[in-house]
Design a protein around this motif. Structure first.
Motif, PDB file in Angstrom:
ATOM      1  N   SER A  11      16.042  24.827   3.567  1.00 41.52           N
ATOM      2  CA  SER A  11      17.062  23.978   3.365  1.00 41.52           C
ATOM      3  C   SER A  11      17.224  22.877   2.490  1.00 41.52           C
ATOM      4  CB  SER A  11      17.473  23.385   4.999  1.00 41.52           C
ATOM      5  OG  SER A  11      17.523  24.504   5.656  1.00 41.52           O
ATOM      6  N   VAL A  12      18.364  22.714   1.767  1.00 40.79           N
ATOM      7  CA  VAL A  12      18.257  21.645   0.808  1.00 40.79           C
ATOM      8  C   VAL A  12      20.119  21.048   0.777  1.00 40.79           C
ATOM      9  CG1 VAL A  12      16.603  22.532  -0.695  1.00 40.79           C
ATOM     10  CG2 VAL A  12      18.836  23.247  -1.245  1.00 40.79           C
ATOM     11  N   SER A  13      19.881  19.929   0.083  1.00 37.44           N
ATOM     12  CA  SER A  13      21.254  19.154  -0.094  1.00 37.44           C
ATOM     13  C   SER A  13      21.961  19.766  -1.347  1.00 37.44           C
ATOM     14  CB  SER A  13      20.963  17.792  -0.180  1.00 37.44           C
ATOM     15  OG  SER A  13      20.341  17.325   1.239  1.00 37.44           O
ATOM     16  N   ASP A  14      23.243  19.393  -1.373  1.00 31.55           N
ATOM     17  CA  ASP A  14      23.948  19.934  -2.359  1.00 31.55           C
ATOM     18  C   ASP A  14      23.280  19.288  -3.810  1.00 31.55           C
ATOM     19  OD1 ASP A  14      27.431  19.550  -3.246  1.00 31.55           O
ATOM     20  OD2 ASP A  14      26.032  20.370  -4.171  1.00 31.55           O
ATOM     21  N   GLY A  15      23.224  20.404  -4.627  1.00 24.63           N
ATOM     22  CA  GLY A  15      22.573  20.041  -5.893  1.00 24.63           C
ATOM     23  C   GLY A  15      20.924  20.193  -6.096  1.00 24.63           C
ATOM     24  N   GLY A  16      20.359  20.271  -4.903  1.00 23.43           N
ATOM     25  CA  GLY A  16      19.122  20.772  -4.842  1.00 23.43           C
ATOM     26  C   GLY A  16      18.641  22.142  -5.514  1.00 23.43           C
ATOM     27  N   LEU A  85      21.962  23.635  -6.581  1.00 22.17           N
ATOM     28  CA  LEU A  85      22.490  24.499  -5.383  1.00 22.17           C
ATOM     29  C   LEU A  85      24.062  24.095  -4.750  1.00 22.17           C
ATOM     30  CD1 LEU A  85      19.125  25.739  -3.827  1.00 22.17           C
ATOM     31  CD2 LEU A  85      20.823  27.373  -4.535  1.00 22.17           C
ATOM     32  N   LYS A  86      24.911  24.853  -4.421  1.00 24.50           N
ATOM     33  CA  LYS A  86      26.154  24.472  -3.659  1.00 24.50           C
ATOM     34  C   LYS A  86      26.016  24.977  -2.410  1.00 24.50           C
ATOM     35  CE  LYS A  86      28.231  25.347  -8.266  1.00 24.50           C
ATOM     36  NZ  LYS A  86      29.158  26.156  -8.943  1.00 24.50           N
ATOM     37  N   PRO A  87      26.937  24.341  -1.499  1.00 25.15           N
ATOM     38  CA  PRO A  87      26.976  24.966  -0.208  1.00 25.15           C
ATOM     39  C   PRO A  87      27.324  26.393  -0.117  1.00 25.15           C
ATOM     40  CG  PRO A  87      27.699  22.656  -0.259  1.00 25.15           C
ATOM     41  CD  PRO A  87      27.499  23.230  -1.671  1.00 25.15           C
ATOM     42  N   GLU A  88      27.883  26.657  -1.147  1.00 22.56           N
ATOM     43  CA  GLU A  88      28.461  28.166  -1.252  1.00 22.56           C
ATOM     44  C   GLU A  88      27.490  29.127  -1.461  1.00 22.56           C
ATOM     45  OE1 GLU A  88      30.051  25.659  -2.538  1.00 22.56           O
ATOM     46  OE2 GLU A  88      30.791  26.274  -4.711  1.00 22.56           O
TER      47      GLU A  88
END
Length: 124
Positions: A11-16, A85-88
């Motif tokens: 699990s990462v945050s947006d942009g990770g 990385l993006k949520p999608e």
């Protein structure tokens, strides 16, 4: 034949960023294609990327420029570096193995051996 073992994800945050690894074992093939697919529950498995033994790569339009595949032939291991990385991008990611070159094999039917899925979750 081959056995494919996947690792990585998380699990990462947006942009990770995250890295997935796929190792092929129990195979006599030195020349093979390793691909990554991803799947959201209730939807079809989607092609993400592939890398051949010679290092040539192919990416889907949705990840091109953000994801990068690499290899270590001494370990029969392939890596998928996922940046920005993006949520999608959240999905279960699968490694898929096929003997020979990748060419334009982008459908799950082309691949005979699969690793276990690994979850990638990107939060906004």
């Amino acid at each position: 034949e081959a056995q494919v073992v996947a690792s990585g994800g998380g699990s990462v945050s947006d942009g990770g960023s995250l890295t997935l690894s796929c190792t092929a074992s129990q195979t006599s093939y030195n020349n093979f294609c390793m691909a990554w697919f991803r799947q959201i529950q209730g939807k079809q498995r989607e092609y993400v990327a592939a890398i051949a033994t010679d290092g040539s790569t192919k990416y889907s339009d949705s990840v091109g420029g953000r994801f990068s595949a690499s290899l270590d032939n001494t370990k029969n291991t392939r890596y998928l570096q996922m940046n920005s990385l993006k949520p999608e991008d959240s999905a279960t990611y699968y490694c898929a193995w096929m003997a020979g070159a990748c060419y334009s094999k982008t459908v799950p039917y082309d691949y005979g051996f699969w690793g276990q899925g690994t979850q990638v979750t990107v939060s906004s």
